[in-house]
Design a protein around this motif. Structure first.
Motif, PDB file in Angstrom:
ATOM      1  N   TYR A 284       0.836  -1.222   0.000  1.00 33.46           N
ATOM      2  CA  TYR A 284       0.000   0.000   0.000  1.00 33.46           C
ATOM      3  C   TYR A 284       0.862   1.260   0.000  1.00 33.46           C
ATOM      4  O   TYR A 284       0.542   2.247  -0.663  1.00 33.46           O
ATOM      5  CB  TYR A 284      -0.935   0.006   1.219  1.00 33.46           C
ATOM      6  CG  TYR A 284      -2.052  -1.003   1.110  1.00 33.46           C
ATOM      7  CD1 TYR A 284      -3.029  -0.861   0.119  1.00 33.46           C
ATOM      8  CD2 TYR A 284      -2.144  -2.080   1.977  1.00 33.46           C
ATOM      9  CE1 TYR A 284      -4.056  -1.781   0.009  1.00 33.46           C
ATOM     10  CE2 TYR A 284      -3.172  -2.997   1.876  1.00 33.46           C
ATOM     11  CZ  TYR A 284      -4.128  -2.848   0.896  1.00 33.46           C
ATOM     12  OH  TYR A 284      -5.144  -3.758   0.776  1.00 33.46           O
ATOM     13  N   ASP A 286       3.693   1.683  -1.331  1.00 30.08           N
ATOM     14  CA  ASP A 286       4.275   1.907  -2.653  1.00 30.08           C
ATOM     15  C   ASP A 286       3.219   2.167  -3.717  1.00 30.08           C
ATOM     16  O   ASP A 286       3.551   2.360  -4.880  1.00 30.08           O
ATOM     17  CB  ASP A 286       5.147   0.704  -3.053  1.00 30.08           C
ATOM     18  CG  ASP A 286       6.316   0.533  -2.080  1.00 30.08           C
ATOM     19  OD1 ASP A 286       6.629   1.514  -1.364  1.00 30.08           O
ATOM     20  OD2 ASP A 286       6.889  -0.574  -2.021  1.00 30.08           O
ATOM     21  N   ASP A 287       1.973   2.123  -3.334  1.00 27.01           N
ATOM     22  CA  ASP A 287       0.898   2.393  -4.297  1.00 27.01           C
ATOM     23  C   ASP A 287      -0.080   3.396  -3.668  1.00 27.01           C
ATOM     24  O   ASP A 287      -1.233   3.062  -3.376  1.00 27.01           O
ATOM     25  CB  ASP A 287       0.191   1.073  -4.652  1.00 27.01           C
ATOM     26  CG  ASP A 287      -0.884   1.267  -5.716  1.00 27.01           C
ATOM     27  OD1 ASP A 287      -0.966   2.372  -6.290  1.00 27.01           O
ATOM     28  OD2 ASP A 287      -1.655   0.315  -5.957  1.00 27.01           O
ATOM     29  N   SER A 290      -3.753   3.693  -4.810  1.00 22.69           N
ATOM     30  CA  SER A 290      -4.813   2.760  -4.382  1.00 22.69           C
ATOM     31  C   SER A 290      -5.363   3.183  -3.028  1.00 22.69           C
ATOM     32  O   SER A 290      -6.568   3.075  -2.770  1.00 22.69           O
ATOM     33  CB  SER A 290      -4.301   1.314  -4.356  1.00 22.69           C
ATOM     34  OG  SER A 290      -3.514   1.090  -3.214  1.00 22.69           O
TER      35      SER A 290
END
Ligand code: SF4
Length: 320
Positions: A284, A286-287, A290
């Motif tokens: 999460y 690294d994203d 989202s």
């Protein structure tokens, strides 16, 4: 939860594991309380902004399920703030002044936090709940007075404008056993005490922190009988692997177990316990897109509910 910095083991085992269970047992709302964060961190908006996604990444990694709950941003639901203004018109200042945490926090943190917003903090907390007709709020003992205050405000509102009906819901406390989690120095785990084991720490850092933990000061070397009940390492075992508690207590008391060995084994178990959570957290972290999407969707859902409640309040107050 206020986004005011990195989350640690105390948040995880003290709060988030319970939150994860609410996703299956209730229509749960989890708030990123960014406006509340300004009560104490008003001079550091960057910290609040930067902490937001990171905090939610830990929630998700800990098992808070956005498919079964609503994760929302407080400032993204302006209906909460409007409700706060409206209810402030009927809230006696004396009720706020007698909330015990008001004076206690000012004594602890200094008079610079004694703002208008800080005084009204418990009222904003009520609105965080009342805007969604929240029935139950998991609170620790120190927050019970806030909830009692909130219930009084709701009663006053319903009495003044309800025309015999309970337009706003009186929230009830579900007294949660939020266990106090000790940090590496034995005091309550807290970023500000510099004694925290963070979810974002790597395994090597975690091991070093565990090795530096204080233990029973009477147990100087292996062979000395120890007192597990005063040892923070033992207290943390309880959360990480309770099945080993009896054996460790017996080894400690008899002197067969030394602190170095116990800490080495605990660091390994702690890293194993945190590994899957840290792996999910990294996904999460690294994203961030989202995480943003999850928060946007939850905030939109929350707004829908809150706008209905606010409309009812304004109608009752003859403001529409
Ligand atoms: S042996 Fe373990 S439980 Fe006993 S004092 Fe040392 S670290 Fe604590």
């Amino acid at each position: 939860m206020r986004p005011t910095g990195a989350l640690h083991l105390g948040h995880l085992v003290g709060v988030l594991t319970q939150w994860a269970t609410y996703c299956d047992t209730a229509d749960a709302y989890f708030e990123i309380a960014d406006i509340h964060a300004y009560t104490t961190e008003f001079d550091d908006p960057k910290k609040i902004r930067d902490s937001r996604n990171d905090m939610v990444a830990v929630w998700l990694a800990a098992g808070v399920d956005p498919g079964k709950s609503t994760i929302f941003l407080q400032s993204g639901v302006p209906e909460i703030s409007e409700l706060h203004v409206l209810l402030s018109m009927i809230t006696p200042v004396a009720w706020l002044e007698r909330v015990p945490t008001y004076k206690g926090q000012i004594e602890a943190l200094g008079s610079q936090i004694a703002t208008y917003g800080f005084l009204g903090y418990p009222l904003l907390q009520l609105c965080d709940v009342a805007a969604f007709r929240g029935e139950f709020v998991p609170v620790g003992k120190d927050q019970q007075a806030h909830l009692e205050f909130g219930r009084e405000v709701v009663r006053r509102f319903n009495y003044l404008y309800g025309d015999g009906q309970a337009l706003l819901v009186e929230p009830q406390a579900t007294l949660s056993e939020f266990p106090e989690v000790p940090g590496t120095d034995g005091r309550k785990m807290s970023k500000s005490y510099d004694n925290a084991i963070f979810i974002a720490d790597d395994e090597e850092t975690t091991t070093k922190k565990v090795r530096s933990m204080i233990t029973d000061p009477q147990k100087i070397r292996r062979g000395d009988p120890g007192r597990p009940e005063v040892c923070p390492v033992f207290a943390l075992w309880r959360f990480v692997n309770p099945l080993r508690l009896d054996g460790i207590a017996e080894g400690c008391r008899s002197g067969r177990l030394g602190c170095v060995q116990d800490k080495t084994e605990f660091a390994e178990e702690l890293n194993a316990y945190l590994r899957p959570i840290r792996e999910r957290y990294a996904v999460y972290r690294d994203d961030p897109g989202s995480v943003e999407r999850i928060v946007e969707e939850g905030t939109a859902r929350a707004r829908e509910v809150a706008s209905g409640v606010l409309a009812g309040v304004k109608t009752a107050m003859r403001l529409t």
